[in-house]
Design a protein around this motif. Structure first.
Motif, PDB file in Angstrom:
ATOM      1  N   TRP A  47      33.190  13.411 -20.851  1.00  0.00           N
ATOM      2  CA  TRP A  47      34.648  13.277 -20.922  1.00  0.00           C
ATOM      3  C   TRP A  47      35.419  14.308 -20.108  1.00  0.00           C
ATOM      4  N   PRO A  48      34.976  15.583 -19.956  1.00  0.00           N
ATOM      5  CA  PRO A  48      35.785  16.502 -19.138  1.00  0.00           C
ATOM      6  C   PRO A  48      35.876  16.064 -17.674  1.00  0.00           C
ATOM      7  N   TYR A  49      34.807  15.502 -17.148  1.00  0.00           N
ATOM      8  CA  TYR A  49      34.825  15.042 -15.758  1.00  0.00           C
ATOM      9  C   TYR A  49      35.726  13.812 -15.613  1.00  0.00           C
ATOM     10  N   PHE A  50      35.741  12.968 -16.652  1.00  0.00           N
ATOM     11  CA  PHE A  50      36.639  11.825 -16.619  1.00  0.00           C
ATOM     12  C   PHE A  50      38.096  12.277 -16.645  1.00  0.00           C
ATOM     13  N   LEU A  51      38.400  13.296 -17.450  1.00  0.00           N
ATOM     14  CA  LEU A  51      39.761  13.843 -17.453  1.00  0.00           C
ATOM     15  C   LEU A  51      40.126  14.410 -16.090  1.00  0.00           C
ATOM     16  N   MET A  52      39.165  15.033 -15.415  1.00  0.00           N
ATOM     17  CA  MET A  52      39.415  15.552 -14.068  1.00  0.00           C
ATOM     18  C   MET A  52      39.774  14.418 -13.116  1.00  0.00           C
ATOM     19  N   ALA A  53      39.045  13.295 -13.197  1.00  0.00           N
ATOM     20  CA  ALA A  53      39.344  12.147 -12.342  1.00  0.00           C
ATOM     21  C   ALA A  53      40.717  11.572 -12.673  1.00  0.00           C
ATOM     22  N   TRP A  54      41.056  11.497 -13.950  1.00  0.00           N
ATOM     23  CA  TRP A  54      42.359  10.963 -14.361  1.00  0.00           C
ATOM     24  C   TRP A  54      43.487  11.855 -13.850  1.00  0.00           C
ATOM     25  N   ALA A  55      43.301  13.169 -13.938  1.00  0.00           N
ATOM     26  CA  ALA A  55      44.326  14.102 -13.445  1.00  0.00           C
ATOM     27  C   ALA A  55      44.517  13.939 -11.935  1.00  0.00           C
ATOM     28  N   ALA A  56      43.425  13.818 -11.186  1.00  0.00           N
ATOM     29  CA  ALA A  56      43.546  13.603  -9.733  1.00  0.00           C
ATOM     30  C   ALA A  56      44.254  12.298  -9.440  1.00  0.00           C
ATOM     31  N   HIS A  57      43.970  11.273 -10.221  1.00  0.00           N
ATOM     32  CA  HIS A  57      44.615   9.976 -10.042  1.00  0.00           C
ATOM     33  C   HIS A  57      46.124  10.072 -10.282  1.00  0.00           C
TER      34      HIS A  57
END
Length: 478
Positions: A87-97
């Motif tokens: 989940w932390p890496y998914f949050l990183m992708a969401w923030a970049a998006h």
């Protein structure tokens, strides 16, 4: 233009549907290869760390020539606190998006001379289903997130520098910004070369042509130096190593990206492997209502349309950007969902430019419907594809943890994980190398051996089966 914080909050509210996947987010496929490398990177002292980082940058770790190493540095740093949690890496992708949506809003609004056009582009993009293939594959596709963000950040900076401040000097700050995006991924390289001259031509500042071309030539010379130094001095593999595997002479055709785009938008379900199961869900109603309310609130903060809008210019610019970001994929062997990501913001901007020709109210209403539709498709894609695949991967990891400790040389067989769930492929057992990387990360074994199933051939010999191989099951494994 509304304040950045307000725009970011609006786009976060529109795309909060993505967070439904957060509890089920697991590393998938090539993510495990990078997680294993991140683990090895931080497992020793300074000299060990430096050795592994150099191998990552100079391509001696990767089995071919690439220039996307900078996009994985945030994930490598995140390993120190997140480890192998998904989940932390998914949050990183969401923030970049989200940041990409904000910069798209700025770039499209400035180019069209119309704040509402820019706002509509960012709002539709925030939950654009064609982005999902890379969004949910958060670690191994980081170079799609960060090169797209980097390109729009780089364009927005030059819009303000060149055409608002009319500053055509090329200085250290410009070189630093180019350096920050040059190694994020190859797909934006044609756009880095061609989009600034196209923008200059569209904004109509031809009296400043001499100053602009001197600036652009300095920019391109710097880019050539950065890439030349990397290829000739830093890189340790042949430039053609891996090129044949990725670009093996596939015929040029728009059929694959068109089919994938239609499939991602829920308009070609047979091709996508799943069909949106539209039904009434209270949580979807809440998400759509939140997105609609945020859209209305954010749009009210935009300035009124000026008489000198440049919708044709925005349409031409966006179409060119789609072409430029597609060119590196034109002959790639095997198109995939994630390849849509880099071109998606420009596809959206082109669509919004066409919508604005309908008039302000009609364009806003149509964009609102497109945004809500995107929220709905993403909601059902998460429920029907990504949550089942995430649960299957979590079950494998939980079973592995429950059976620890393990002896050296043990074989791991995981039977039953579906190969695909619509747009989501098997997170762990799709390929033998990804399965073995997962086993190395989760068990600590040096050379683990895993399989999807045990088979018996015609001669009665046991075989370890993976989708990419059969391997004899020797007696010493038992």
């Amino acid at each position: 233009m509304p304040r950045t914080g307000k725009v970011l909050a609006v786009y976060a509210a529109i795309s909060v549907v993505y967070l439904l996947y957060l509890p089920y987010a697991e590393p998938m496929e090539d993510d495990w290869k990078y997680l294993r490398y991140f683990r090895d990177l931080w497992s020793g002292g300074g000299a060990h760390w430096w050795h592994h980082l150099v191998r990552f940058v100079d391509n001696s770790w990767w089995p071919g020539f690439r220039t996307f190493w900078a996009s994985f540095l945030p994930g490598a740093a995140l390993w120190l606190v997140a480890g192998a949690a998904g989940w932390p890496y998914f949050l990183m992708a969401w923030a970049a998006h989200l940041l990409t949506a904000v910069y798209l809003c700025r770039v499209a609004g400035a180019l069209a001379r119309d704040e509402r056009t820019g706002f509509l582009a960012g709002a539709v993009y925030a939950a654009f289903p064609a982005s999902n293939g890379a969004m949910f594959w958060a670690i191994g596709t980081a170079f799609y997130h960060f090169q797209t963000l980097g390109l729009l950040w780089w364009i927005e900076w030059h819009q303000r520098k060149l055409w608002e401040r009319q500053d055509y000097r090329f200085g250290g700050g410009d070189f630093a910004r180019l350096l920050a995006v040059a190694y994020t991924g190859e797909q934006i390289l044609p756009a880095l070369v061609a989009l600034l001259p196209l923008t200059w031509w569209l904004v109509g500042r031809r009296r400043e042509g001499g100053r602009f071309w001197r600036f652009w030539l300095a920019q391109m010379a710097s880019l050539a130096v950065l890439l030349g130094v990397y290829v000739g001095w830093v890189n340790r593999v042949s430039v053609f190593q891996g090129i044949g595997e990725r670009y093996g002479g596939a015929p040029w055709s728009l059929r694959a990206p068109a089919y994938f785009l239609l499939g991602a938008l829920g308009l070609k379900p047979d091709f996508a492997g799943w069909r949106v199961a539209w039904d009434f869900r209270p949580e979807l109603v809440l998400l759509a209502g939140l997105a609609g309310a945020a859209f209305w609130w954010g749009r009210r903060g935009c300035g009124r349309n000026g008489p000198d809008r440049r919708l044709g210019e925005l349409l031409l610019w966006s179409t060119a950007a789609v072409i430029l970001t597609y060119l590196p994929l034109a002959r790639i062997n095997g198109f995939e969902w994630r390849y849509l990501y880099v071109s998606s913001p420009f596809l959206v901007a082109a669509g919004v430019a066409l919508l604005r020709l309908l008039g302000e109210r009609a364009a806003a209403a149509t964009a609102l419907l497109a945004m809500v539709y995107g929220v709905g498709v993403t909601f059902f894609e998460i429920r029907q594809c990504w949550i089942p695949a995430g649960r299957a991967a979590a079950g494998i990891r939980q079973a592995l943890a429950a059976a620890a400790p393990y002896r050296h040389g043990e074989v791991f067989v995981f039977s039953g994980e579906p190969v695909t769930s619509g747009t989501a492929s098997a997170f762990i057992t799709r390929n033998s190398w990804n399965l073995n990387h997962m086993l190395a990360v989760d068990t600590g074994a040096a050379e683990p051996l895993g399989a999807r199933d045990l088979f018996v051939d015609e001669q009665g010999h046991w075989l370890l089966h993976n989708r990419d191989s059969f391997r004899p099951y020797h007696a010493e494994y038992a």
